[in-house]
Design an enzyme around this catalytic site. Sequence first.
Site, PDB file in Angstrom:
ATOM      1  N   HIS A 162      15.048  16.434  22.881  1.00 36.87           N
ATOM      2  CA  HIS A 162      15.098  17.290  21.690  1.00 36.87           C
ATOM      3  C   HIS A 162      15.035  18.768  22.030  1.00 36.87           C
ATOM      4  O   HIS A 162      15.170  19.610  21.153  1.00 36.87           O
ATOM      5  CB  HIS A 162      13.958  16.928  20.738  1.00 36.87           C
ATOM      6  N   ASP A 364      15.727  27.414  21.541  1.00 37.33           N
ATOM      7  CA  ASP A 364      15.395  26.265  20.697  1.00 37.33           C
ATOM      8  C   ASP A 364      16.436  25.182  20.926  1.00 37.33           C
ATOM      9  O   ASP A 364      17.633  25.472  20.946  1.00 37.33           O
ATOM     10  CB  ASP A 364      15.435  26.706  19.218  1.00 37.33           C
TER      11      ASP A 364
HETATM   12  C1  GDG Z   1      12.011  20.032  18.267  1.00 34.23           C
HETATM   13  C2  GDG Z   1      12.898  21.051  18.995  1.00 34.23           C
HETATM   14  C3  GDG Z   1      14.785  20.394  17.483  1.00 34.23           C
HETATM   15  C4  GDG Z   1       7.626  23.246   9.661  1.00 34.23           C
HETATM   16  N1  GDG Z   1       6.652  23.789   8.945  1.00 34.23           N
HETATM   17  C5  GDG Z   1       6.319  22.914   8.006  1.00 34.23           C
HETATM   18  C6  GDG Z   1       7.128  21.793   8.141  1.00 34.23           C
HETATM   19  N2  GDG Z   1       7.926  22.023   9.189  1.00 34.23           N
HETATM   20  C7  GDG Z   1       8.953  21.100   9.682  1.00 34.23           C
HETATM   21  C8  GDG Z   1      10.318  21.655   9.361  1.00 34.23           C
HETATM   22  C9  GDG Z   1      11.178  21.021  10.430  1.00 34.23           C
HETATM   23  C10 GDG Z   1      10.207  20.829  11.583  1.00 34.23           C
HETATM   24  O1  GDG Z   1       8.890  20.999  11.088  1.00 34.23           O
HETATM   25  C11 GDG Z   1      10.452  21.843  12.695  1.00 34.23           C
HETATM   26  O2  GDG Z   1      11.604  21.465  13.382  1.00 34.23           O
HETATM   27  P1  GDG Z   1      12.374  22.420  14.383  1.00 34.23           P
HETATM   28  O3  GDG Z   1      13.667  21.796  14.717  1.00 34.23           O
HETATM   29  O4  GDG Z   1      12.532  23.738  13.724  1.00 34.23           O
HETATM   30  O5  GDG Z   1      11.423  22.626  15.647  1.00 34.23           O
HETATM   31  P2  GDG Z   1      10.494  21.723  16.647  1.00 34.23           P
HETATM   32  O6  GDG Z   1       9.299  21.181  15.966  1.00 34.23           O
HETATM   33  O7  GDG Z   1      10.215  22.614  17.800  1.00 34.23           O
HETATM   34  O8  GDG Z   1      11.418  20.497  17.073  1.00 34.23           O
HETATM   35  C12 GDG Z   1      13.966  21.561  18.040  1.00 34.23           C
HETATM   36  C13 GDG Z   1      13.872  19.338  16.911  1.00 34.23           C
HETATM   37  O9  GDG Z   1      12.877  18.929  17.863  1.00 34.23           O
HETATM   38  C14 GDG Z   1      14.657  18.089  16.499  1.00 34.23           C
HETATM   39  O10 GDG Z   1      15.393  17.569  17.544  1.00 34.23           O
HETATM   40  O11 GDG Z   1      15.619  20.873  16.461  1.00 34.23           O
HETATM   41  O12 GDG Z   1      14.824  22.452  18.719  1.00 34.23           O
HETATM   42  O13 GDG Z   1      12.123  22.130  19.488  1.00 34.23           O
HETATM   43  O14 GDG Z   1      11.617  19.768  10.003  1.00 34.23           O
HETATM   44  O15 GDG Z   1      10.656  21.289   8.076  1.00 34.23           O
HETATM   45  N3  GDG Z   1       7.043  20.746   7.328  1.00 34.23           N
HETATM   46  C15 GDG Z   1       6.123  20.787   6.341  1.00 34.23           C
HETATM   47  N4  GDG Z   1       5.302  21.826   6.168  1.00 34.23           N
HETATM   48  C16 GDG Z   1       5.363  22.910   6.959  1.00 34.23           C
HETATM   49  O16 GDG Z   1       4.594  23.859   6.787  1.00 34.23           O
HETATM   50  N5  GDG Z   1       6.027  19.758   5.512  1.00 34.23           N
END
Ligand code: GDG
Length: 719
Positions: A162, A364
Site C-alpha cells: 500500500h 504517499d
Molecule cells: C495507506 C497508504 C494508500 C482519516 N481521518 C479520518 C478518517 N480517515 C481515513 C480516510 C482514509 C484513510 O483514513 C487514510 O487513507 P490514506 O490513503 O490517505 O492514507 P494511509 O492511512 O497512509 O494509507 C496510502 C492507502 O494505504 C490505501 O492503499 O492510499 O498511500 O499510505 O480512508 O478517510 N476516517 C475517519 N475519521 C477521520 O478522522 N472516519
Amino acid sequence: MDGPIRIVSNRLPVTLQRVSGVLERKRSSGGLVSALEPVLTRRGGRWIGWPGLKLQPGESLSDADDPFEIVPVELSTNEVNRYYHGFSNATLWPLFHCFPSHARFEHRDWQVYDQVNARFAERAAEDTHDQEVIWIHDYQLTTAPLHLRRRVPEARIAFFLHIPFPPHDVFRMLPWNRDVLHGLLAADLIGFHVRGYAQNFLDCVQRVLSARVDLRSGLIEHGDRTVQVAAFPIGIDYQGFEQRATNTPSDSELRRQRIVLGVDRLDYTKGIPHRLRAFERLLELHPEHREDVVLLQVAVPSRDQVAEYQELKREIDELVGRINGRFATATWSPIRYLYRSVSQSRLSALYRDADVALVTPIRDGMNLVAKEYVASQVGDPGVLVLSQLAGASETMREAVIVNPLDRDGTAESIHRALTMEEPERRSRMVALQRREREHNVDQWVEGFLTAARTAAVKLAPVTDGDFEAWLGGFVADHRLALFLDYDGTLTPLRRHPSEAVLGPSMRAAVEACAAREDTDVTLISGRALSDIEKLVPVPGVTFAGNHGLEILGPDLAPFRHDDVAYYVGRLEKLAPRLEQVCIEGAWVEEKGASLTVHYREADEAQHEQFAQEIRALIQRAGFQARNAHCAVEARPPIGWDKGHAVLHILRARYGPAWSESVRTVYAGDDHTDEDAFRVLRGLGITFRIGPLDEQTSALRRLPNVDGVQALLEWLARRP
Ligand code: GDG
C-alpha cells in the site's frame, strides 16, 4: 466471482481497547481498512491480523453478527515494539517513503519482525482450501509470503503493497534488503499502486538478486516459478461516500466560511507543516482571503509512541499557534486544527462542504482522501489540490497538481482553486468522479484477485539474444576458460548421487564446447575426481574433484594438495563413526580427500537436528563441516576451495596474467560454488543456477539445468 476472501494484514478492521477494564471494539483507522472492510463485509471470508492488544482468558474478539471471521494474531509487548514500532514503522516506512534519515536499522528489530511474520503465516495457513487466494497486505508483512510458502507449498499467494516501493539507490541501504525481496518473491502475484513502484521493485530484484526480469511484462524468473508484478491502483467505496455525502446534514456554522480541508493521519509523509506554511504564504500573497477562508486540518493521531511522530506533533502545534497568532482577528482564525479522528458521517459532511481539498503529501503510496473528497462532491463542486508526489496524481490528472515542497507555487495553486470559476470546477470534478466511480474498490479487488487466480505466463526461456547481450562482447576474439559444476548444474539434483546421470543432449553440448580449439572446459565438483571423470567421459576436459583438492587435465601437471595425504587416513576413521549415528535414509559417501553425509531421503522433520549432530561430530574430528543440498560435507581444514582451484588452473594453464589472455565463465548451483563466484567477481562472468532464495555472489542467474544447456549450446556456436 464474488466468493469469500482471505486477508492477512497487520491490523484487523477492528482495534481493541481496554477502557476501565472493559474491552471496547473500535474501527481501525487508515487507508487499508477503509478500502477492504466494505468489500469483506459484502463477500464474507476471513481476516487475519493483530487486534491491538492482548486478550485475556475468556475474552473474545468476535461478535456474533460479524459479517466475516476475524482471526487474531496476538503480539507481546516486545514484539509490538520491535516488529511494529521498530522494523515496520521506524525502518521500512521511512525508507520506502524515501526518508532514509528517519530510518533506524537494528538487527534485533529485524529478527523479531521476521519471527512475527512467521506467526502471521502460521495463522494464515490454517484450513487453507485449494485455489483460494491468500491475500497478504503491506509493508509489515513482507516476509510472510515466504513463511507461508514453506507451510503450504501449493498455496496461491498474493501480496499488495500500500505504500511506495523505493528506487534501488534507497532500497539498497536496507541491510536486510535481500531477505525482504526473498520474502515477497514467494508470492505468485505482487501488486503495487502505480507502475513506477512496480518498476522500482523489478529493478531492485534485478540488481540486488541478479535475477532475470522482464521489465515490460513484469515477470521475474525464480527458478522454475515465475512471479508476476503489476500495478493495481486502489479505488474507494465510491457509492458509500456519495450516499453519505447526500444524506448527512450540513453543519450550518461551517457553511458560513469558505473551507480548505486537510485530512490525514499525523505522519511526516503527509506534509502537514509544508501545507500550513503554504497556507500562511497564501494569506501573505493574497490578503483578500483573510477573514474569508479557513484551513480546517484534521490530523488523526498515529504511531504516537515513535519519537519522530511526537516531534512532528510539536512542530505542527507550534506552527498552528504561530500562524493563528499572526493573522487571527476577533472573529476569525485562519487555521482550525483537530488532533483527533472524526466520525464517518462528520467526515463526509466536511468533504462535501469543503471548497478546496488540500491533499499535499511529500510522498504517499496512493492517498484515499483525494478520492473520497471527489466522491463526496455531490453539490456545488469544489477543487482538489493534489501533490504530484502522491500515487493518486498518476491518474487524477484533472486535479490542480502541485509540488508541496514549492511553497509559493502551492500557495498560488490554492489561490487558483479558491478563485476557479464554476464551469472549470465542474468540468474537472465530473472527469475525476467518472474515473473514481468506475475504478472503485470492488473493481480493484476483482481485478487483483482475478490476476492472482490466473497463473503467470512463464517468462520466455533465455534466448541466444540474452547470451549475446551478456557474453557476446566479453568472449569475442578470446580464448574461453569454461568452468562447470556437475550436480544441479549439468544434471538435476537427484535423491541419490548415483542417479544423477548426464543426459545425452547436455553431454553433446559439453562435447561441442570442449571440441572447440579456443575453449578449455573444466568440470569442478565436490565428487571424487575418479567419479566425476566417469560421469563426464568427454575428451579434452579437465577434472577438479573434491572441490579442487585433486585436479587432472591436459597441459596441466596432475595436482593433489600436499596436505590431503595427512587427512585421508583420518577421514577413513571418521566415516564409520558417522555411519553409526546415521538415521534411516541417511548415508555416508567416502570420497578419499573428503566425505559427505547425505540425508535427503531421511524423515524431513529430523533433518535439522541430524545435520546439527553430524556437523558437531565432523568438527570435533578436526574437519570443516560445510552444508550442501540435504547433505553435510567433511572437508580437510586446508583452506582450499573451488575458488582456489579455479585460480590454480587459470595460473597454471595461462600464466599469472591470465585475465589478459583468457575469458572465464563459470556456472554452478551450490554454496561451494560461491567461493569461485567471489574469486571471479570483476574478472569473469558467473552464473548461479536455481531459484533466487539463496544469496549469491554470481553476476547472473539461470533458472535450471535447461538454462545451462542453452548457455553451453550458445557458447559452442559462438562466432
Ligand atoms: C495507506 C497508504 C494508500 C482519516 N481521518 C479520518 C478518517 N480517515 C481515513 C480516510 C482514509 C484513510 O483514513 C487514510 O487513507 P490514506 O490513503 O490517505 O492514507 P494511509 O492511512 O497512509 O494509507 C496510502 C492507502 O494505504 C490505501 O492503499 O492510499 O498511500 O499510505 O480512508 O478517510 N476516517 C475517519 N475519521 C477521520 O478522522 N472516519
